[in-house]
Scaffold this motif. Structure first.
Motif, PDB file in Angstrom:
ATOM      1  N   GLU A 194       0.853  -1.195   0.000  1.00 36.57           N
ATOM      2  CA  GLU A 194       0.000   0.000   0.000  1.00 36.57           C
ATOM      3  C   GLU A 194       0.883   1.237   0.000  1.00 36.57           C
ATOM      4  N   PHE A 195       0.615   2.144  -0.891  1.00 33.13           N
ATOM      5  CA  PHE A 195       1.418   3.353  -1.021  1.00 33.13           C
ATOM      6  C   PHE A 195       1.274   4.236   0.211  1.00 33.13           C
ATOM      7  N   LEU A 196       2.414   4.735   0.700  1.00 35.32           N
ATOM      8  CA  LEU A 196       2.413   5.671   1.830  1.00 35.32           C
ATOM      9  C   LEU A 196       2.809   7.079   1.379  1.00 35.32           C
ATOM     10  N   THR A 197       3.998   7.182   0.754  1.00 32.37           N
ATOM     11  CA  THR A 197       4.457   8.505   0.354  1.00 32.37           C
ATOM     12  C   THR A 197       5.523   8.394  -0.721  1.00 32.37           C
ATOM     13  N   TYR A 198       5.778   9.523  -1.386  1.00 29.23           N
ATOM     14  CA  TYR A 198       6.684   9.539  -2.536  1.00 29.23           C
ATOM     15  C   TYR A 198       7.481  10.838  -2.542  1.00 29.23           C
ATOM     16  N   PHE A 199       8.784  10.709  -2.809  1.00 28.42           N
ATOM     17  CA  PHE A 199       9.682  11.861  -2.917  1.00 28.42           C
ATOM     18  C   PHE A 199      10.264  11.925  -4.318  1.00 28.42           C
ATOM     19  N   GLN A 200      10.405  13.128  -4.817  1.00 27.11           N
ATOM     20  CA  GLN A 200      11.252  13.360  -5.973  1.00 27.11           C
ATOM     21  C   GLN A 200      12.356  14.279  -5.490  1.00 27.11           C
ATOM     22  N   ASN A 201      13.559  13.759  -5.508  1.00 23.95           N
ATOM     23  CA  ASN A 201      14.691  14.422  -4.834  1.00 23.95           C
ATOM     24  C   ASN A 201      14.294  14.653  -3.374  1.00 23.95           C
ATOM     25  N   LEU A 228      -3.587   7.082   4.024  1.00 22.46           N
ATOM     26  CA  LEU A 228      -3.239   6.080   5.041  1.00 22.46           C
ATOM     27  C   LEU A 228      -2.236   6.641   6.036  1.00 22.46           C
ATOM     28  N   LEU A 229      -1.510   7.674   5.615  1.00 21.24           N
ATOM     29  CA  LEU A 229      -0.428   8.206   6.427  1.00 21.24           C
ATOM     30  C   LEU A 229      -1.008   9.189   7.445  1.00 21.24           C
ATOM     31  N   SER A 230      -1.279   8.670   8.639  1.00 24.12           N
ATOM     32  CA  SER A 230      -1.851   9.537   9.673  1.00 24.12           C
ATOM     33  C   SER A 230      -0.789  10.510  10.175  1.00 24.12           C
ATOM     34  N   ASP A 231      -1.215  11.420  11.072  1.00 22.61           N
ATOM     35  CA  ASP A 231      -0.264  12.407  11.577  1.00 22.61           C
ATOM     36  C   ASP A 231       0.776  11.785  12.498  1.00 22.61           C
ATOM     37  N   ARG A 232       0.647  10.501  12.799  1.00 17.55           N
ATOM     38  CA  ARG A 232       1.709   9.833  13.593  1.00 17.55           C
ATOM     39  C   ARG A 232       2.888   9.441  12.710  1.00 17.55           C
ATOM     40  N   PHE A 233       2.695   9.476  11.396  1.00 14.25           N
ATOM     41  CA  PHE A 233       3.735   9.089  10.446  1.00 14.25           C
ATOM     42  C   PHE A 233       4.358  10.343   9.842  1.00 14.25           C
ATOM     43  N   SER A 234       5.682  10.324   9.737  1.00 13.66           N
ATOM     44  CA  SER A 234       6.349  11.408   9.017  1.00 13.66           C
ATOM     45  C   SER A 234       7.544  10.831   8.268  1.00 13.66           C
ATOM     46  N   ALA A 235       7.784  11.358   7.090  1.00 16.85           N
ATOM     47  CA  ALA A 235       8.899  10.899   6.274  1.00 16.85           C
ATOM     48  C   ALA A 235       9.696  12.102   5.810  1.00 16.85           C
ATOM     49  N   GLU A 236      10.997  11.899   5.691  1.00 14.17           N
ATOM     50  CA  GLU A 236      11.887  12.966   5.232  1.00 14.17           C
ATOM     51  C   GLU A 236      12.894  12.393   4.255  1.00 14.17           C
ATOM     52  N   ARG A 237      13.401  13.278   3.421  1.00 12.43           N
ATOM     53  CA  ARG A 237      14.513  12.934   2.529  1.00 12.43           C
ATOM     54  C   ARG A 237      15.354  14.205   2.408  1.00 12.43           C
ATOM     55  N   PRO A 238      16.069  14.532   3.469  1.00 11.08           N
ATOM     56  CA  PRO A 238      16.649  15.878   3.625  1.00 11.08           C
ATOM     57  C   PRO A 238      17.597  16.326   2.515  1.00 11.08           C
ATOM     58  N   LYS A 239      18.375  15.458   1.961  1.00 12.66           N
ATOM     59  CA  LYS A 239      19.329  15.881   0.928  1.00 12.66           C
ATOM     60  C   LYS A 239      19.061  15.192  -0.400  1.00 12.66           C
ATOM     61  N   LEU A 285      11.592   7.163   7.734  1.00 15.10           N
ATOM     62  CA  LEU A 285      10.167   7.083   8.019  1.00 15.10           C
ATOM     63  C   LEU A 285      10.031   6.911   9.529  1.00 15.10           C
ATOM     64  N   GLU A 286       9.348   7.835  10.174  1.00 21.81           N
ATOM     65  CA  GLU A 286       9.159   7.760  11.611  1.00 21.81           C
ATOM     66  C   GLU A 286       7.690   7.503  11.920  1.00 21.81           C
ATOM     67  N   ILE A 287       7.462   6.609  12.874  1.00 21.87           N
ATOM     68  CA  ILE A 287       6.120   6.374  13.380  1.00 21.87           C
ATOM     69  C   ILE A 287       6.133   6.721  14.863  1.00 21.87           C
ATOM     70  N   GLN A 288       5.292   7.657  15.250  1.00 17.72           N
ATOM     71  CA  GLN A 288       5.208   8.042  16.657  1.00 17.72           C
ATOM     72  C   GLN A 288       4.048   7.315  17.323  1.00 17.72           C
ATOM     73  N   ARG A 289       4.204   7.059  18.615  1.00 15.69           N
ATOM     74  CA  ARG A 289       3.136   6.443  19.427  1.00 15.69           C
ATOM     75  C   ARG A 289       2.574   5.218  18.704  1.00 15.69           C
ATOM     76  N   THR A 290       3.465   4.255  18.448  1.00 15.95           N
ATOM     77  CA  THR A 290       3.069   3.090  17.660  1.00 15.95           C
ATOM     78  C   THR A 290       1.867   2.365  18.255  1.00 15.95           C
ATOM     79  N   GLU A 291       1.083   1.785  17.355  1.00 10.50           N
ATOM     80  CA  GLU A 291      -0.097   0.991  17.718  1.00 10.50           C
ATOM     81  C   GLU A 291       0.073  -0.403  17.123  1.00 10.50           C
ATOM     82  N   GLN A 292      -0.667  -1.361  17.655  1.00  7.83           N
ATOM     83  CA  GLN A 292      -0.538  -2.731  17.164  1.00  7.83           C
ATOM     84  C   GLN A 292      -0.888  -2.818  15.682  1.00  7.83           C
ATOM     85  N   GLY A 293      -1.781  -1.983  15.228  1.00  9.11           N
ATOM     86  CA  GLY A 293      -2.159  -1.974  13.811  1.00  9.11           C
ATOM     87  C   GLY A 293      -1.053  -1.495  12.893  1.00  9.11           C
ATOM     88  N   ASP A 294       0.011  -0.947  13.460  1.00 12.68           N
ATOM     89  CA  ASP A 294       1.144  -0.518  12.642  1.00 12.68           C
ATOM     90  C   ASP A 294       2.061  -1.685  12.277  1.00 12.68           C
TER      91      ASP A 294
END
Lengths: 113, 110
Positions: free
Chosen positions: A44-51, A60-71, A77-86
C-alpha cells in the motif's frame, strides 16, 4: 551491493514507542517511495519523494507518520506512538524516473507488542 | 480512485503454462507492471507494458489492453521456484506512484 538498502530489517517495539526506519536508495535514482505491506496483501502506497521534495502522501499516512529525505539521498520514516495496527512490512523503493520500474529494498518488518 | 483485481490463488503443475489475469480501473494510466514476490522477500520486477500488446522476456510474457483495463502475465515451463506471489501494479501519470493489486499466490506442484 548497489541495490536499495533498508535498516533495520526487523524491529520489535512496545505500543506507544516511536520508531524510525532508514532507506538508502540506488544512488542515481531521484524518486523514492515508501509502502506498507501486511500478510497476504499487496503493498500500500504511503508517500513519494522526488529528490528532497515530498510530492504525495497517502490518506493512510496519519499524523503519527512522518517521512523525510533531507538531501535527496537517503530517507527516514518515523512512526510516533506506535499501535498494534502498525505491525507490517515497510518497504522502500526507488526509481530513476520516467516510465521506469521501481526497485525495492528488503523491507523493515515492524512488530508492535 | 484506483481499483485493481487479481485472483487470490492459483495452482499449476511443473512444466505447464499459467496465465495470471489483472483488471484495473484507474485515472491517469502510465504503465502496467508485474512483480514477483517470494515469501518474506522484496518484490522484484518482471515485466511492464505501456502500449497494448504482448511483451516477451524469456519464460515470462505480459499482455496489455488499455481499452479493456486488462493485463495478464504468462509463465511458461513452470518451475518449482516460480511458486510466489505475483503483483500487478499500475503507474499513474500524475503523482508518479505505483498502485498495487492484492497479488496472486501461485503454487507450482511437482
Amino acid at each position: 551491493d548497489t541495490g536499495v538498502s533498508q535498516d533495520p530489517r526487523h524491529k520489535i517495539t512496545k505500543r506507544g514507542q516511536n520508531v524510525t526506519f532508514r532507506c538508502d536508495p540506488i544512488s542515481e535514482h531521484n524518486r523514492l517511495y515508501w509502502y506498507r505491506q501486511t500478510l497476504g496483501q499487496g503493498p500500500e502506497f504511503l508517500t513519494y519523494f522526488q529528490n528532497e521534495a515530498q510530492l504525495e502522501k497517502s490518506r493512510l499516512l496519519s499524523d503519527r507518520f512522518s517521512a523525510e529525505r533531507p538531501k535527496g539521498s537517503f530517507s527516514t520514516l518515523e512512526i510516533q506512538r506506535t499501535e498494534q495496527g502498525d505491525s507490517a512490512m515497510y518497504l522502500c523503493a526507488s526509481s530513476p524516473g520516467g516510465g521506469s520500474e521501481a526497485f525495492f529494498g528488503q523491507g523493515t518488518r515492524l512488530t508492535v507488542v | 480512485g484506483q481499483n485493481i483485481d487479481q485472483p487470490t490463488e492459483m495452482t499449476a503443475t511443473e512444466g505447464a503454462i499459467v496465465q495470471i489475469n489483472c483488471t484495473y480501473q484507474t485515472s491517469g494510466f502510465n504503465g502496467l507492471f508485474w512483480y514477483q514476490q517470494h515469501a518474506g522477500e522484496a518484490p522484484t520486477f518482471l515485466s511492464y507494458n505501456v502500449l497494448d500488446g504482448l511483451e516477451e522476456k524469456g519464460r515470462f510474457s505480459s499482455f496489455l489492453s488499455r481499452s479493456k483495463g486488462y493485463s495478464y502475465l504468462l509463465l511458461k515451463e513452470l518451475q518449482m521456484k516460480d511458486s510466489a506471489s505475483y503483483l500487478c501494479a499500475v503507474k499513474r501519470n500524475y503523482g508518479q506512484n505505483f498502485v498495487f493489486g492484492p497479488g496472486t499466490r501461485l503454487s507450482v506442484l511437482p
